[in-house]
Write an enzyme that holds these catalytic residues in place. Structure first.
Site, PDB file in Angstrom:
ATOM      1  CG  HIS A   1       8.192   7.479   5.151  1.00  0.00           C
ATOM      2  ND1 HIS A   1       7.893   7.370   3.812  1.00  0.00           N
ATOM      3  CD2 HIS A   1       7.081   7.096   5.811  1.00  0.00           C
ATOM      4  CE1 HIS A   1       6.642   6.955   3.671  1.00  0.00           C
ATOM      5  NE2 HIS A   1       6.118   6.793   4.876  1.00  0.00           N
TER       6      HIS A   1
ATOM      7  CB  CYS B   1       4.207  10.409   1.042  1.00  0.00           C
ATOM      8  SG  CYS B   1       2.629  11.291   1.185  1.00  0.00           S
TER       9      CYS B   1
ATOM     10  CG  ASN C   1       6.899   3.067   4.383  1.00  0.00           C
ATOM     11  OD1 ASN C   1       6.424   3.248   3.277  1.00  0.00           O
ATOM     12  ND2 ASN C   1       6.230   3.297   5.504  1.00  0.00           N
TER      13      ASN C   1
ATOM     14  CG  HIS D   1       4.056   4.480   8.817  1.00  0.00           C
ATOM     15  ND1 HIS D   1       3.513   3.451   8.082  1.00  0.00           N
ATOM     16  CD2 HIS D   1       4.371   5.439   7.915  1.00  0.00           C
ATOM     17  CE1 HIS D   1       3.495   3.773   6.802  1.00  0.00           C
ATOM     18  NE2 HIS D   1       4.009   4.981   6.668  1.00  0.00           N
TER      19      HIS D   1
ATOM     20  NE  ARG E   1      -1.227   2.541   2.875  1.00  0.00           N
ATOM     21  CZ  ARG E   1      -0.704   3.655   3.368  1.00  0.00           C
ATOM     22  NH1 ARG E   1      -0.606   4.750   2.617  1.00  0.00           N
ATOM     23  NH2 ARG E   1      -0.239   3.686   4.608  1.00  0.00           N
ATOM     24  CG  ASP E   2       3.135   4.459   2.914  1.00  0.00           C
ATOM     25  OD1 ASP E   2       2.577   5.346   2.231  1.00  0.00           O
ATOM     26  OD2 ASP E   2       3.960   4.728   3.804  1.00  0.00           O
TER      27      ASP E   2
END
Lengths: 316, 316
Positions: free
Chosen positions: A209, A240, A249, A207, A15-16
């Site tokens: 990065h 992002c 990430n 979470h 997803r991310d």
């Protein structure tokens, strides 16, 4: 220093990671990657997003992905959900967890979803009701929890306020997102201790990065503050697109490698995770930023050197 | 967590970085880089090595470099020295500190200098005498202190034994080297606490390579264990040609950026350090691995985003 015996590592690359990659994978490719991550033994995988396909074309095939992955019983397959419509789509696919998201800074939230924070939170109420009715786990991200590229520092009280709103919605977990790699270990320590004291019964996850190279340093601070849930993206995929200067990430295999070296169990099979990272690299067609992907495991280094030495001695 | 108010960051790129780079800089280029690092405000810079020029052709011009750099009063300009001959050369150049080195593992030491550890330590005695007679600061590296690519784990007692030998030689400081990026934060915490307890009056420094991405995580553990001296190489230059699988030291600017964000003073001007890192990148003719070199400082991110927004609003 005392360390937890075990932590939960959530794989959020599908997803991310993928939502921020220029190259859009086919449904087939995504399914291969997610199945490889399931094989690696993760207990939680964030597989896709139900935001509008126009906003994130990379994940426009959310339904197809969820229909085709091989689900291992007990694994929580989650999806990002922006609103009621997204929740209906996600629930129709039988997701195991719905993850909401709102920024800790007004400006970032407006840029991200064109709403105020209050409007975002109000919109979550029907989602929470749907999730509760379906008996599906609900969680929420606090985006830019450690700093906002538009506003700079984010007051801790603002993060606390949003975590409180999530708690009132009945979420099982809150994930604090360092969306553009602005966190530092001293800040992580302070914020996590504050939130754990304020919300002792709420699961908190981190979470990070790796934009400025400090993601694993921030994990160490999180471990010391008693946080036992950490996100990573296989290979260090992504970033992002809404946050200028963002990079991916932290690579999940770098995180798992460090934790295992520290004697902290994750339940993840690192060799299989590295195989998934190589697959991700092959699918993206570019070198991914993960360190262990290049350098190999600490134990492999020793083994390969010993093998080379043995070969040399056999020759000599 | 409590953090020290101030730490010492040693810049070792001109020695540990350059010795591992395929491209050999000219004396003029090295002098430009070292002068830029002096301008950045470091209190300690390891500028070159007096090992045999055949072994490290990258640093064969040690005398010329030391003769031509602009020395700022108060800054400690150190050099690596393998033996009596090297010490004589270094002292003739007026170095401020002589740094010895020996591996914590027999196999690595034999590969590195073709001697046993005992032979290395015995050879340090005349060097220590020369340094003492000249009134020059003496220090020693423990190479592969956190693991050896040939032997794997290195017993803590072995590191303790070598630190004790250095202490007996009268060194002012011991630098623990993670030559091939095998350290993890739990190990750093354990080893540093043990050594600080055993040698409370000895300065201990930590020297991490970022091979598996955990260098700054290890710094966090070191800070918690009370260590206040850390090495870095500008831009993340270098590695170790004798240690298979090694990559460069942690980028000094990533280290300084994290420390400053944590509110820990270093005395280094980060903007000037970043200018030196850009110079290093230009001189090497390749992209260096430092993160902040690419992403910019946390504060720059916010400023550039705000400037873009202001420009957009002015247009609109």
């Amino acid at each position: 220093m005392d360390w937890p015996a075990q932590v939960t590592v959530r794989e959020v690359g599908p997803r991310d990671g993928l939502q921020a990659e220029a190259r859009i994978l086919s449904t087939e490719e995504k399914v291969r990657l997610i199945d490889a991550l399931t094989e690696a033994g993760f207990g939680r995988i964030e597989v896709t997003s139900f935001v509008h396909p126009g906003a994130v074309p990379q994940l426009a095939d959310a339904e197809a992905v969820l229909a085709r992955i091989r689900r291992r019983p007990g694994v929580i397959y989650s999806a990002l959900v922006p609103n009621r419509r997204g929740a209906e789509r996600a629930l129709a696919c039988g997701v195991d967890e719905i993850s909401l998201f709102v920024s800790a800074s007004e400006t970032h939230n407006r840029h991200n979803v064109r709403r105020s924070i209050a409007e975002s939170l109000a919109g979550f109420v029907p989602v929470a009701e749907l999730a509760a009715a379906a008996g599906v786990r609900l969680s929420g991200y606090v985006v830019t929890a450690f700093g906002c590229p538009y506003e700079g520092d984010v007051p801790e009280e603002q993060v606390e306020r949003i975590v409180g709103a999530y708690r009132d919605l009945g979420v099982a977990a809150v994930y604090l997102g360092d969306t553009t790699g602005m966190a530092n270990p001293a800040q992580v320590d302070r914020l996590c201790r504050l939130l754990k004291q304020r919300f002792p019964d709420l699961e908190l996850g981190l979470h990070f990065h790796n934009t400025r190279g400090a993601a694993l340093a921030n994990v160490v601070a999180g471990l010391q503050a008693g946080i036992t849930v950490y996100d990573g993206a296989v290979g260090g995929l992504g970033g992002c697109p809404y946050a200028p200067g963002a990079t991916g990430n932290v690579a999940t295999e770098d995180l798992v490698h460090m934790l295992h070296e520290m004697g902290i169990a994750t339940g993840v099979d690192l060799d299989r995770l590295l195989a998934a990272a190589r697959l991700a690299q092959e699918l993206m067609g570019r070198e991914l930023p993960g360190f262990v992907l290049k350098a190999g495991k600490r134990s492999d280094l020793v083994r390969s050197v010993q093998a080379r030495q043995a070969a040399r001695e056999a020759e000599g």
